[in-house]
Write an enzyme that holds these catalytic residues in place. Structure first.
Site, PDB file in Angstrom:
ATOM      1  N   TYR A 140      37.935  27.689   3.069  1.00 34.89           N
ATOM      2  CA  TYR A 140      36.720  28.157   2.383  1.00 34.89           C
ATOM      3  C   TYR A 140      36.812  27.858   0.883  1.00 34.89           C
ATOM      4  CZ  TYR A 140      33.196  31.367   0.542  1.00 34.89           C
ATOM      5  OH  TYR A 140      32.124  31.919  -0.129  1.00 34.89           O
ATOM      6  N   LYS A 144      34.282  25.465  -1.500  1.00 29.05           N
ATOM      7  CA  LYS A 144      33.525  25.925  -2.666  1.00 29.05           C
ATOM      8  C   LYS A 144      33.863  25.114  -3.911  1.00 29.05           C
ATOM      9  CE  LYS A 144      30.851  28.770  -0.652  1.00 29.05           C
ATOM     10  NZ  LYS A 144      29.398  28.490  -0.636  1.00 29.05           N
TER      11      LYS A 144
END
Length: 244
Positions: A140, A144
């Site tokens: 994750y 980002k």
């Protein structure tokens, strides 16, 4: 009247941003993963102009979503809000990294592009070598950082567009969990502000914001060669080229 498209606006921060914009008399088009979620989104956001449906984990559906958006044509701002967190690496890569790339490339250029990143990008690494060989290594936090790379590439290559990224904070949404410590209202205010504000400090391109202020970020994302390599790999994987 300005028109704004928000991905992932069936719930969470996307839905809250949509409601805030509609309250300010903007026209808002929602996005949801499927027809059922789309109907729920329309029920939960009275005043929305409509909803477009596509599963962003599918390259084909994301490409079709761009066509649907263009058929409604043109938007003043697009908020790339959709994202997934505690799911497989393959899904994270598809939804958080590839989908905003595809939509940025294919949807008619708006005046403003807003990308939701996360403070977790500071722990992320580009891992571009994994894009074609082993996406199971992508986290994750990495995804980002990819969002920030995309935003900064857009800011560099499209001077007529205001492209900005932000950290909404760790807020109590379905993704963030009930115990999240940050302010939910401040979590969606920055994207609304970047999409609409006439303030000079919002009419910029390339910065990374937290609560309407520029904040620290991973400066690897400023590397133009890294940005170009990122765009090139996304093009290879999706078949969608970045319009210079």
């Amino acid at each position: 009247m300005a028109r704004i498209f928000i991905t992932g606006s069936a719930d969470g921060l996307g839905q809250l941003a949509a409601k805030a914009l509609i309250d300010q008399k903007y026209q808002v088009v929602l996005h949801a993963r499927n027809e059922k979620r789309g109907q729920e989104a329309l029920n939960n956001v009275p005043g929305a102009e409509g909803v477009l449906t596509a599963d962003l984990s599918s390259i084909d559906e994301t490409i079709q979503l761009a066509s649907k958006a263009n058929a409604l044509g043109p938007f003043d701002a697009i908020i790339h809000n959709a994202g997934v967190y505690q799911v497989s690496a393959k899904l994270i890569f598809a939804v958080n990294t590839l989908a905003p790339y595809i939509l940025t490339c294919l949807v008619q250029k708006p005046k403003r592009l807003i990308y939701l990143s996360s403070g977790m990008h500071l722990q992320g690494r580009p891992k571009l070598e994994s894009f074609k060989s082993d996406t199971s290594r992508i986290t994750y936090s990495d995804s980002k950082l990819h969002v920030l790379l995309l935003c900064k590439a857009v800011a560099r290559k499209w001077p007529a567009v205001y492209a900005n990224a932000l950290d909404p904070g760790w807020v109590p949404t379905k993704m963030g969990g009930n115990g999240a410590p940050d302010d939910l209202q401040k979590g969606y205010e920055t994207q609304v502000w970047l999409a609409t504000s006439k303030e000079e400090k919002a009419k910029v391109s390339g910065p990374y914001f937290f609560h309407q202020k520029k904040t620290r970020y991973n400066h690897e994302s400023d590397n133009a060669l890294l940005q170009d390599r990122f765009l090139s790999l996304c093009q290879e994987i999706t078949g969608v080229s970045f319009p210079e």
